[in-house]
Design a protein around this motif. Structure first.
Motif, PDB file in Angstrom:
ATOM      1  N   GLU A 150     -11.978  -6.433  15.119  1.00 40.24           N
ATOM      2  CA  GLU A 150     -11.076  -5.391  15.593  1.00 40.24           C
ATOM      3  C   GLU A 150     -11.962  -4.208  15.979  1.00 40.24           C
ATOM      4  O   GLU A 150     -13.048  -4.037  15.416  1.00 40.24           O
ATOM      5  CB  GLU A 150     -10.118  -4.965  14.480  1.00 40.24           C
ATOM      6  CG  GLU A 150      -9.117  -6.048  14.119  1.00 40.24           C
ATOM      7  CD  GLU A 150      -8.032  -5.539  13.172  1.00 40.24           C
ATOM      8  OE1 GLU A 150      -6.863  -5.675  13.521  1.00 40.24           O
ATOM      9  OE2 GLU A 150      -8.367  -5.001  12.102  1.00 40.24           O
ATOM     10  N   MET A 165      -6.278 -14.745   3.860  1.00 42.88           N
ATOM     11  CA  MET A 165      -5.083 -13.990   3.465  1.00 42.88           C
ATOM     12  C   MET A 165      -3.982 -14.979   3.064  1.00 42.88           C
ATOM     13  O   MET A 165      -3.894 -16.065   3.636  1.00 42.88           O
ATOM     14  CB  MET A 165      -4.560 -13.151   4.638  1.00 42.88           C
ATOM     15  CG  MET A 165      -5.589 -12.245   5.247  1.00 42.88           C
ATOM     16  SD  MET A 165      -5.930 -10.867   4.156  1.00 42.88           S
ATOM     17  CE  MET A 165      -7.367 -10.191   4.967  1.00 42.88           C
ATOM     18  N   SER A 221       3.250   0.703  13.772  1.00 44.92           N
ATOM     19  CA  SER A 221       2.194   0.485  12.786  1.00 44.92           C
ATOM     20  C   SER A 221       2.687  -0.456  11.699  1.00 44.92           C
ATOM     21  O   SER A 221       3.859  -0.448  11.332  1.00 44.92           O
ATOM     22  CB  SER A 221       1.805   1.829  12.170  1.00 44.92           C
ATOM     23  OG  SER A 221       1.184   1.615  10.924  1.00 44.92           O
ATOM     24  N   ARG A 224       0.842  -1.186   0.000  1.00 45.14           N
ATOM     25  CA  ARG A 224       0.000   0.000   0.000  1.00 45.14           C
ATOM     26  C   ARG A 224       0.888   1.251   0.000  1.00 45.14           C
ATOM     27  O   ARG A 224       1.725   1.416   0.885  1.00 45.14           O
ATOM     28  CB  ARG A 224      -0.848   0.013   1.269  1.00 45.14           C
ATOM     29  CG  ARG A 224      -2.234   0.529   1.014  1.00 45.14           C
ATOM     30  CD  ARG A 224      -3.028   0.519   2.281  1.00 45.14           C
ATOM     31  NE  ARG A 224      -3.792  -0.701   2.471  1.00 45.14           N
ATOM     32  CZ  ARG A 224      -4.665  -0.846   3.467  1.00 45.14           C
ATOM     33  NH1 ARG A 224      -4.848   0.127   4.327  1.00 45.14           N
ATOM     34  NH2 ARG A 224      -5.347  -1.964   3.576  1.00 45.14           N
ATOM     35  N   THR A 266       1.168  -0.308   8.720  1.00 43.98           N
ATOM     36  CA  THR A 266       0.770   0.313   7.451  1.00 43.98           C
ATOM     37  C   THR A 266       1.314   1.720   7.251  1.00 43.98           C
ATOM     38  O   THR A 266       1.200   2.273   6.171  1.00 43.98           O
ATOM     39  CB  THR A 266      -0.777   0.403   7.343  1.00 43.98           C
ATOM     40  OG1 THR A 266      -1.242   1.234   8.407  1.00 43.98           O
ATOM     41  CG2 THR A 266      -1.439  -0.953   7.426  1.00 43.98           C
ATOM     42  N   GLU A 267       1.840   2.316   8.317  1.00 46.55           N
ATOM     43  CA  GLU A 267       2.364   3.688   8.218  1.00 46.55           C
ATOM     44  C   GLU A 267       3.678   3.761   8.975  1.00 46.55           C
ATOM     45  O   GLU A 267       3.893   2.974   9.914  1.00 46.55           O
ATOM     46  CB  GLU A 267       1.408   4.665   8.921  1.00 46.55           C
ATOM     47  CG  GLU A 267       0.283   5.190   8.094  1.00 46.55           C
ATOM     48  CD  GLU A 267      -0.544   6.169   8.931  1.00 46.55           C
ATOM     49  OE1 GLU A 267      -0.153   7.345   9.013  1.00 46.55           O
ATOM     50  OE2 GLU A 267      -1.545   5.747   9.514  1.00 46.55           O
ATOM     51  N   TYR A 291      -6.552  -3.253  21.104  1.00 46.81           N
ATOM     52  CA  TYR A 291      -7.353  -2.026  20.995  1.00 46.81           C
ATOM     53  C   TYR A 291      -8.777  -2.183  21.551  1.00 46.81           C
ATOM     54  O   TYR A 291      -9.508  -1.200  21.640  1.00 46.81           O
ATOM     55  CB  TYR A 291      -7.486  -1.591  19.533  1.00 46.81           C
ATOM     56  CG  TYR A 291      -6.213  -1.051  18.934  1.00 46.81           C
ATOM     57  CD1 TYR A 291      -5.765   0.227  19.252  1.00 46.81           C
ATOM     58  CD2 TYR A 291      -5.469  -1.816  18.045  1.00 46.81           C
ATOM     59  CE1 TYR A 291      -4.601   0.729  18.689  1.00 46.81           C
ATOM     60  CE2 TYR A 291      -4.306  -1.321  17.479  1.00 46.81           C
ATOM     61  CZ  TYR A 291      -3.882  -0.052  17.812  1.00 46.81           C
ATOM     62  OH  TYR A 291      -2.725   0.452  17.263  1.00 46.81           O
ATOM     63  N   THR A 346      -2.701  -7.231  16.059  1.00 47.08           N
ATOM     64  CA  THR A 346      -3.510  -6.504  15.076  1.00 47.08           C
ATOM     65  C   THR A 346      -3.360  -7.140  13.688  1.00 47.08           C
ATOM     66  O   THR A 346      -2.287  -7.631  13.347  1.00 47.08           O
ATOM     67  CB  THR A 346      -3.002  -5.050  15.008  1.00 47.08           C
ATOM     68  OG1 THR A 346      -3.077  -4.519  16.325  1.00 47.08           O
ATOM     69  CG2 THR A 346      -3.817  -4.199  14.080  1.00 47.08           C
ATOM     70  N   GLY A 347      -4.409  -7.065  12.897  1.00 43.79           N
ATOM     71  CA  GLY A 347      -4.351  -7.619  11.526  1.00 43.79           C
ATOM     72  C   GLY A 347      -5.285  -8.808  11.424  1.00 43.79           C
ATOM     73  O   GLY A 347      -5.242  -9.722  12.257  1.00 43.79           O
ATOM     74  N   VAL A 348      -6.115  -8.766  10.392  1.00 44.17           N
ATOM     75  CA  VAL A 348      -7.184  -9.742  10.255  1.00 44.17           C
ATOM     76  C   VAL A 348      -6.697 -11.185  10.299  1.00 44.17           C
ATOM     77  O   VAL A 348      -7.325 -12.052  10.904  1.00 44.17           O
ATOM     78  CB  VAL A 348      -7.929  -9.474   8.936  1.00 44.17           C
ATOM     79  CG1 VAL A 348      -8.897 -10.578   8.611  1.00 44.17           C
ATOM     80  CG2 VAL A 348      -8.658  -8.163   9.044  1.00 44.17           C
ATOM     81  N   HIS A 404      -8.918   2.101   3.303  1.00 45.00           N
ATOM     82  CA  HIS A 404      -9.305   3.416   3.844  1.00 45.00           C
ATOM     83  C   HIS A 404      -8.290   4.516   3.526  1.00 45.00           C
ATOM     84  O   HIS A 404      -8.492   5.665   3.921  1.00 45.00           O
ATOM     85  CB  HIS A 404      -9.519   3.315   5.356  1.00 45.00           C
ATOM     86  CG  HIS A 404      -8.267   2.924   6.092  1.00 45.00           C
ATOM     87  ND1 HIS A 404      -7.894   1.616   6.261  1.00 45.00           N
ATOM     88  CD2 HIS A 404      -7.310   3.667   6.664  1.00 45.00           C
ATOM     89  CE1 HIS A 404      -6.754   1.583   6.919  1.00 45.00           C
ATOM     90  NE2 HIS A 404      -6.367   2.815   7.169  1.00 45.00           N
ATOM     91  N   ARG A 451       2.083   3.673  17.133  1.00 38.63           N
ATOM     92  CA  ARG A 451       0.743   3.993  17.632  1.00 38.63           C
ATOM     93  C   ARG A 451       0.715   3.862  19.153  1.00 38.63           C
ATOM     94  O   ARG A 451       1.308   2.938  19.718  1.00 38.63           O
ATOM     95  CB  ARG A 451      -0.290   3.055  17.033  1.00 38.63           C
ATOM     96  CG  ARG A 451      -0.336   3.139  15.520  1.00 38.63           C
ATOM     97  CD  ARG A 451      -1.701   2.821  14.972  1.00 38.63           C
ATOM     98  NE  ARG A 451      -1.645   2.668  13.529  1.00 38.63           N
ATOM     99  CZ  ARG A 451      -1.704   3.658  12.647  1.00 38.63           C
ATOM    100  NH1 ARG A 451      -1.805   4.919  13.064  1.00 38.63           N
ATOM    101  NH2 ARG A 451      -1.649   3.423  11.347  1.00 38.63           N
ATOM    102  N   ASP A 507     -14.679  -3.493   3.743  1.00 32.78           N
ATOM    103  CA  ASP A 507     -14.424  -4.634   4.627  1.00 32.78           C
ATOM    104  C   ASP A 507     -14.513  -4.242   6.104  1.00 32.78           C
ATOM    105  O   ASP A 507     -14.224  -5.049   6.982  1.00 32.78           O
ATOM    106  CB  ASP A 507     -13.094  -5.351   4.301  1.00 32.78           C
ATOM    107  CG  ASP A 507     -11.871  -4.497   4.531  1.00 32.78           C
ATOM    108  OD1 ASP A 507     -12.008  -3.320   4.929  1.00 32.78           O
ATOM    109  OD2 ASP A 507     -10.752  -5.015   4.305  1.00 32.78           O
TER     110      ASP A 507
HETATM  111  C1  16G Z   1      -4.684  -3.217   8.091  1.00 32.41           C
HETATM  112  C2  16G Z   1      -5.416  -4.447   8.556  1.00 32.41           C
HETATM  113  C3  16G Z   1      -6.336  -4.111   9.699  1.00 32.41           C
HETATM  114  C4  16G Z   1      -5.540  -3.477  10.821  1.00 32.41           C
HETATM  115  C5  16G Z   1      -4.758  -2.306  10.313  1.00 32.41           C
HETATM  116  C6  16G Z   1      -3.786  -1.845  11.376  1.00 32.41           C
HETATM  117  C7  16G Z   1      -6.159  -6.313   7.213  1.00 32.41           C
HETATM  118  C8  16G Z   1      -6.982  -6.744   6.038  1.00 32.41           C
HETATM  119  N1  16G Z   1      -6.197  -5.018   7.472  1.00 32.41           N
HETATM  120  O1  16G Z   1      -5.562  -2.283   7.561  1.00 32.41           O
HETATM  121  O2  16G Z   1      -6.914  -5.297  10.138  1.00 32.41           O
HETATM  122  O3  16G Z   1      -6.386  -3.050  11.856  1.00 32.41           O
HETATM  123  O4  16G Z   1      -3.992  -2.693   9.190  1.00 32.41           O
HETATM  124  O5  16G Z   1      -3.006  -0.826  10.868  1.00 32.41           O
HETATM  125  O6  16G Z   1      -5.501  -7.108   7.846  1.00 32.41           O
HETATM  126  P1  16G Z   1      -1.731  -0.325  11.635  1.00 32.41           P
HETATM  127  O7  16G Z   1      -0.776  -1.486  11.775  1.00 32.41           O
HETATM  128  O8  16G Z   1      -1.220   0.788  10.808  1.00 32.41           O
HETATM  129  O9  16G Z   1      -2.196   0.149  12.983  1.00 32.41           O
END
Ligand code: 16G
Length: 541
Positions: free
Chosen positions: A381, A83, A511, A30, A513-514, A340, A362-364, A66, A518, A291
């Motif tokens: 979550e 997954m 995180s 991403r 994803t970023e 969380y 965290t993570g599906v 998102h 957190r 989702d």
């Molecule tokens: C992704 C995850 C979501 C999780 C989020 C946490 C999947 C499909 N999606 O969007 O479940 O809550 O990451 O993000 O697994 P973070 O690690 O940036 O807090």
């Protein structure tokens, strides 16, 4: 190496910017869409290999959920709609980061390590969300899928087959991959089949709701200006007015995820823009690929009330537990949460509901695996991503009971409700549309208002913050991310800060994803939660 010529030729149409390094993270790749063309092509190649390896259909979804409109992403879906496995996440990262000249070696490496029979045919389903970049990026995936591996590797000739679904929600693609690989046992691998299965089950469920008024059947939906809005429109006729939806942020005016959608509502704890929200009215928001879902309402004082994934898990597990008792079925039900989850929800589930509660990272994928250990695993979550899993044994017992001619009416009714509940749920992954139908059915059957649902327990005030650090990987956690093991001294500092507040809890995690750390804090009052989050973020910095 003449046989590799075709890959070389095609991959030069999708060149990798030299030096760019990306990681297959919690939800695939991403980032800004302009960096993703080569990734998409390579994920098309990888999906083909995964399909050959598993001898099954694999899904490739082009979406950044998102994230803002400018971003995009891609994730792979394994045969049962789950997954992709961690080892293949690793291959995805290797393949994505191989410099242009090393791509063929990286591919050969995977083929050898996994002993892939290249004469096996491959089947790949490709889907995309509504982002403007998704059209060309999904075409790049198809270029990878359609490349005939077998000719360049000089093996027997077997072509890759693909089915391009175009615009779908992420959960719809998961669903169709599973349907395809179970030869239709889970349902028909078409969008129409998906609507039919879910909506028929929803209508069956709502037959058990007595005296439901039009007001109670009404729901305002914020579609985040994304694919979910489009799909709700498509589905509406199947609902036969048993659910009457007012759709906002349907993509006709606003920008995807901008000031709207489930993530915005959860993080900002306020209603999205673009929605008419009257006091007491039930509303929900989807995220950009549908989702996730959260519910909310405002009260007569204009105060906003959020019903997040924890409240959803509580509603669903209470409903299921009651049905199991009525049906006289001895099945083990558990709720899976992450760090969380609001402390009040965990206490309510464990102490009042007496259900087993598990906490995962965290993570599906982590929640999904944990939920598979039980007869019935409800996972959510707090951000609204979740579903319910039924084991094969549970499904069989429910079916037997529902069809037993000697069973008394009450037990049979409960078993039939459970059967329809199973059919309204998308068990492959969290699904905003399916979750919405289940929640609406439960509220209707129980004659419950959104306020009554909200009053099941009161959330502890909480705060989430992001901290930018030079290297977030120095933070390592344990105990499902609830405790930091490094850097040294950080956990002790958090423990000391937590002790200064009543009913407090706090944790930090890097995180996935970023590029941030957190911080989560909850406490007896909002002031206390805010100051604890602030103090902990200073300890991280
Ligand atoms: C992704 C995850 C979501 C999780 C989020 C946490 C999947 C499909 N999606 O969007 O479940 O809550 O990451 O993000 O697994 P973070 O690690 O940036 O807090």
């Amino acid at each position: 190496m003449a046989q590799f010529e075709e890959v070389s030729k095609q991959s030069s149409q999708h060149p990798k910017p030299a030096g760019l390094v990306l990681q297959y993270g919690t939800a695939g790749f991403r980032t800004n869409a302009k960096h993703l063309d080569h990734i998409m092509f390579r994920m098309g190649l990888l999906a083909t290999l995964r399909s050959k390896k598993t001898k099954a259909t694999i899904g490739v979804m082009v979406t950044a959920s998102h994230n803002p409109e400018e971003d995009n992403g891609v994730k792979l879906i394994d045969p049962m709609g789950e997954m992709v496995t961690p080892a293949w996440e690793g291959y995805a990262t290797q393949l994505a980061n191989a410099e242009q000249g090393d791509l063929l070696t990286a591919l050969k490496d995977i083929i050898e390590k996994e002993s892939i029979n290249m004469s096996q045919e491959a089947n790949v389903f490709v889907g995309k969300d509504t982002r403007s970049s998704s059209a060309s990026l999904s075409q790049a995936v198809l270029d990878g899928v359609l490349l005939n591996f077998d000719s360049f590797l000089n093996f027997f000739l077997h072509f890759s087959h693909h089915f391009y679904y175009g615009l779908v929600t992420t959960p719809q693609l998961h669903y169709m991959v599973c349907c395809q690989n179970t030869q239709g046992k889970y349902g028909e691998a078409t969008i129409e089949g998906y609507y039919r299965k879910l909506c028929q089950a929803f209508i069956q469920l709502t037959k058990n709701a007595s005296n439901c008024t039009d007001d109670q059947k009404h729901l305002s939906v914020d579609g985040a200006n994304g694919i979910g809005a489009l799909k709700v429109r498509e589905m509406e006729s199947h609902l036969r007015r048993e659910l009457q939806i007012s759709l906002f942020n349907d993509g006709s005016k606003g920008k995807l995820n901008h000031q709207c959608g489930a993530d915005f509502v959860k993080v900002q704890q306020k209603p999205p823009t673009g929605i008419n929200i009257n006091p007491g009215e039930r509303c929900c928001s989807f995220d950009g690929d549908a989702d996730r879902i959260v519910y909310y309402y405002t009260d007569s004082d204009g105060q906003f009330h959020l019903l997040d994934g924890d409240k959803i898990a509580t509603l669903i597990s209470t409903f299921l537990k009651e049905l199991l008792t009525q049906a006289g079925l001895d099945l083990k039900i558990a709720v899976v949460q992450t760090a969380y989850a609001n402390g009040s929800s965990t206490h309510y589930l464990e102490d009042t509901m007496k259900v087993i509660v598990r906490c995962t990272k965290t993570g599906v994928k982590h929640l999904h695996h944990a939920a598979q250990e039980f007869d019935i695993g409800v996972y959510f979550e707090a951000n609204g991503h979740g579903t319910v899993l039924f084991s094969k044994v549970a499904e069989e017992k429910i079916q037997q009971l529902a069809e037993d001619p000697n069973m008394n009416d009450e037990r049979k009714r409960a078993a039939r409700l459970l059967q329809n509940t199973i059919n309204v749920i998308n068990q492959t992954v969290g699904d905003a549309i399916s979750d919405m139908l289940l929640i609406e059915a439960i509220l209707a059957i129980r004659g419950m208002t959104v306020q009554q649902w909200d009053a099941i327990y009161s959330d502890l005030p909480n705060r989430q913050l992001k901290v930018k650090v030079s290297d977030r990987r120095v933070i390592d956690t344990t105990d499902a991310e609830r405790r930091a093991v490094s850097p040294a001294g950080l956990q002790e500092a958090i423990d000391t800060l937590v002790k200064k507040h009543r009913l407090a809890r706090s944790f930090v995690r890097p995180s996935g994803t970023e590029d941030v750390v957190r911080v989560y804090a909850e406490a007896e009052t909002q002031e206390s939660a805010d100051s604890l989050a602030h103090e902990v973020s200073l300890a991280v910095y």
